[in-house]
Enzyme design. Structure first.
Site, PDB file in Angstrom:
ATOM      1  N   GLY A  11      51.621  71.172  61.700  1.00  0.00           N
ATOM      2  CA  GLY A  11      52.689  69.911  62.315  1.00  0.00           C
ATOM      3  C   GLY A  11      52.286  69.348  63.557  1.00  0.00           C
ATOM      4  O   GLY A  11      52.020  70.742  64.858  1.00  0.00           O
ATOM      5  N   ARG A  72      48.312  71.345  57.210  1.00  0.00           N
ATOM      6  CA  ARG A  72      48.911  72.772  56.647  1.00  0.00           C
ATOM      7  C   ARG A  72      48.030  72.366  55.219  1.00  0.00           C
ATOM      8  O   ARG A  72      48.160  72.259  54.237  1.00  0.00           O
ATOM      9  CB  ARG A  72      50.185  72.646  55.959  1.00  0.00           C
ATOM     10  CG  ARG A  72      51.801  71.863  57.338  1.00  0.00           C
ATOM     11  CD  ARG A  72      52.572  71.937  56.619  1.00  0.00           C
ATOM     12  NE  ARG A  72      53.717  72.078  58.468  1.00  0.00           N
ATOM     13  CZ  ARG A  72      53.953  71.158  58.534  1.00  0.00           C
ATOM     14  NH1 ARG A  72      53.930  69.452  57.827  1.00  0.00           N
ATOM     15  NH2 ARG A  72      54.211  70.578  59.961  1.00  0.00           N
ATOM     16  N   ASP A 128      59.691  71.831  68.420  1.00  0.00           N
ATOM     17  CA  ASP A 128      60.347  72.880  67.897  1.00  0.00           C
ATOM     18  C   ASP A 128      60.458  74.334  69.439  1.00  0.00           C
ATOM     19  O   ASP A 128      62.132  74.933  69.336  1.00  0.00           O
ATOM     20  CB  ASP A 128      60.534  72.858  66.349  1.00  0.00           C
ATOM     21  CG  ASP A 128      60.723  72.403  65.504  1.00  0.00           C
ATOM     22  OD1 ASP A 128      61.192  71.371  65.963  1.00  0.00           O
ATOM     23  OD2 ASP A 128      60.486  72.751  63.815  1.00  0.00           O
ATOM     24  N   ARG A 172      63.830  72.192  62.584  1.00  0.00           N
ATOM     25  CA  ARG A 172      63.982  73.052  61.676  1.00  0.00           C
ATOM     26  C   ARG A 172      64.933  74.202  61.477  1.00  0.00           C
ATOM     27  O   ARG A 172      66.060  74.469  60.469  1.00  0.00           O
ATOM     28  CB  ARG A 172      62.858  73.270  60.823  1.00  0.00           C
ATOM     29  CG  ARG A 172      62.659  72.707  59.578  1.00  0.00           C
ATOM     30  CD  ARG A 172      61.496  73.209  58.748  1.00  0.00           C
ATOM     31  NE  ARG A 172      60.333  74.071  60.096  1.00  0.00           N
ATOM     32  CZ  ARG A 172      58.771  73.478  59.611  1.00  0.00           C
ATOM     33  NH1 ARG A 172      59.273  73.143  58.581  1.00  0.00           N
ATOM     34  NH2 ARG A 172      58.167  73.334  60.571  1.00  0.00           N
ATOM     35  N   SER A 214      86.135  55.800  74.483  1.00  0.00           N
ATOM     36  CA  SER A 214      86.268  55.363  73.641  1.00  0.00           C
ATOM     37  C   SER A 214      84.845  55.269  72.707  1.00  0.00           C
ATOM     38  O   SER A 214      84.368  54.319  71.823  1.00  0.00           O
ATOM     39  CB  SER A 214      86.324  53.616  73.597  1.00  0.00           C
ATOM     40  OG  SER A 214      86.044  53.408  74.655  1.00  0.00           O
ATOM     41  N   GLN A 253      59.437  61.501  67.800  1.00  0.00           N
ATOM     42  CA  GLN A 253      60.046  62.880  68.645  1.00  0.00           C
ATOM     43  C   GLN A 253      58.761  63.268  68.355  1.00  0.00           C
ATOM     44  O   GLN A 253      58.166  64.201  69.227  1.00  0.00           O
ATOM     45  CB  GLN A 253      61.040  63.987  68.487  1.00  0.00           C
ATOM     46  CG  GLN A 253      62.166  63.145  68.730  1.00  0.00           C
ATOM     47  CD  GLN A 253      63.643  64.130  67.641  1.00  0.00           C
ATOM     48  OE1 GLN A 253      63.435  65.019  68.491  1.00  0.00           O
ATOM     49  NE2 GLN A 253      62.961  63.535  66.817  1.00  0.00           N
TER      50      GLN A 253
HETATM   51  O1  F6P Z   1      57.675  72.078  62.657  1.00  0.00           O
HETATM   52  C1  F6P Z   1      58.033  70.364  63.698  1.00  0.00           C
HETATM   53  C2  F6P Z   1      58.713  69.770  62.887  1.00  0.00           C
HETATM   54  O2  F6P Z   1      58.865  68.618  63.696  1.00  0.00           O
HETATM   55  C3  F6P Z   1      60.248  70.511  62.376  1.00  0.00           C
HETATM   56  O3  F6P Z   1      60.777  69.849  63.571  1.00  0.00           O
HETATM   57  C4  F6P Z   1      60.533  68.762  61.035  1.00  0.00           C
HETATM   58  O4  F6P Z   1      61.228  69.342  60.504  1.00  0.00           O
HETATM   59  C5  F6P Z   1      58.704  69.276  60.802  1.00  0.00           C
HETATM   60  O5  F6P Z   1      57.807  69.946  61.608  1.00  0.00           O
HETATM   61  C6  F6P Z   1      58.633  67.716  59.808  1.00  0.00           C
HETATM   62  O6  F6P Z   1      56.954  68.206  59.896  1.00  0.00           O
HETATM   63  P1  F6P Z   1      56.396  67.223  58.818  1.00  0.00           P
HETATM   64  O7  F6P Z   1      56.696  66.483  58.553  1.00  0.00           O
HETATM   65  O8  F6P Z   1      55.084  66.649  58.740  1.00  0.00           O
HETATM   66  O9  F6P Z   1      56.298  68.443  57.525  1.00  0.00           O
END
Ligand code: F6P
Length: 322
Positions: A11, A72, A128, A172, A214, A253
């Protein structure tokens, strides 16, 4: 050492460009030619290496994402694919690889090296902040500031309408993002995968007659099931009869202008990675521990992710939030 490769894998994370820039320019400083592998290890599979000059990385330090693109690469898990890549790297006379990414990406570099490929060095990059062996990973500071900015905005509307919000942040297996933005954003509750937070306790807190407010914001780490805060919101609404809204911050993010901290640390890490390779060091990850740059062994691939083990911050939040 004459030629090295730099790649971004897994990522993406804001600050990766600053790391690429630092690798390319540090290499140039030492008289080493760098090449970029497009889409992580896929660039090795596709034999797609781009020569990178110091000017190739001009004007990228301030941008999120990665100019080398990230992926990946599943075929790289096959030994036969890695054998092909190794032959290609030998032909190209590559002397080292800098892998910017997470644990899985480092494993790719480590395997290649163990099987006779070029020495590999890792630079930790993930929002993360969960890689074992380093207190900091590139992208974390930008991501927490992005999430904090969103929470501040949500706070305005929550307070205008006397509403209760669940704000889901990434993470995650670890709650680092959730804890930091929760404390800085004044969240009434922080829910992270490391510790159990019974829904009844949340309901009790928010509906207590002694509570002077509230509206509220509950920060929820996505944990292993992104989007689960929708279900949690439903359950909380039923239990409390309060008006809940859910906001999932998701991939917002992962993008955006990297903060000063991310650019600075990425620059230091990029320089250290090249210096290490040049000094004959490999199979290590550049790390930052107690504000010092160190070189640590590649984390064991089966090692659990780094997690929030210190309950103090959650307890602090309990004290500070009404
Ligand atoms: O590893 C970073 C992260 O942003 C995690 O927080 C999230 O679960 C994941 O990557 C999502 O990544 P993608 O949408 O690229 O599979």
């Amino acid at each position: 050492m004459k030629k090295i490769i730099v790649l971004t894998s897994g990522g993406d994370a804001p600050g990766m460009n600053a790391a690429i820039r630092a690798v390319v320019r540090s290499a140039h400083y030492y008289g080493i030619q760098s090449f970029g592998s497009q889409l992580g290890f896929q660039g090795l599979v596709d034999k797609n290496l781009i020569p990178l000059q110091p000017e190739s990385v001009a004007n990228c330090i301030q941008h999120g994402g990665t100019i080398l693109k990230a992926e990946r690469c599943l075929p790289f898990y096959e030994k036969s694919t890695r054998d092909e890549c190794r032959k290609f790297l030998k032909q190209m006379e590559i002397d080292g690889i800098v892998v910017i990414g997470g644990n899985g990406s480092f494993r790719g570099g480590a395997l290649l090296e163990q099987e006779g490929g070029p020495p590999a060095i890792g630079i930790p990059g993930t929002i993360d902040n969960d890689i074992p062996g380093t207190d900091y990973t590139i992208g974390f500071d930008t991501a927490r500031n992005t999430a904090l900015d969103a929470i501040d905005r949500i706070r305005d509307t929550a307070s205008s309408h006397n509403r209760h919000f669940l704000v889901e942040v990434m993470g995650r297996t670890s709650g680092f993002l959730a804890v930091d933005v929760g404390i800085a954003g004044g969240a009434e509750v922080i829910i992270i995968p490391e510790f159990e937070t019974p829904i009844t306790a949340i309901a009790q807190k928010l509906t207590s007659p002694k509570r002077p407010k509230s509206s509220s914001i509950i920060v929820v780490a996505e944990a292993d099931h992104p989007g689960w805060s929708m279900q949690l919101g439903k359950e909380l609404s039923e239990l409390t009869k309060l008006n809940f809204r859910v906001c999932i911050l998701g991939h917002t993010q992962r993008g955006g202008t990297p903060t000063l901290i991310d650019r600075k640390i990425a620059s230091q890490m990029g320089f250290m990675a090249v210096t290490a390779l040049r000094d004959g060091i490999s199979s290590k990850m550049v790390a930052m521990n107690r504000d010092q740059m160190t070189l640590e062994p590649f984390p064991d691939v089966d090692a659990p992710a780094r997690t929030v083990i210190d309950r103090n911050l959650l307890e602090l939040n309990e004290v500070l939030c009404l």
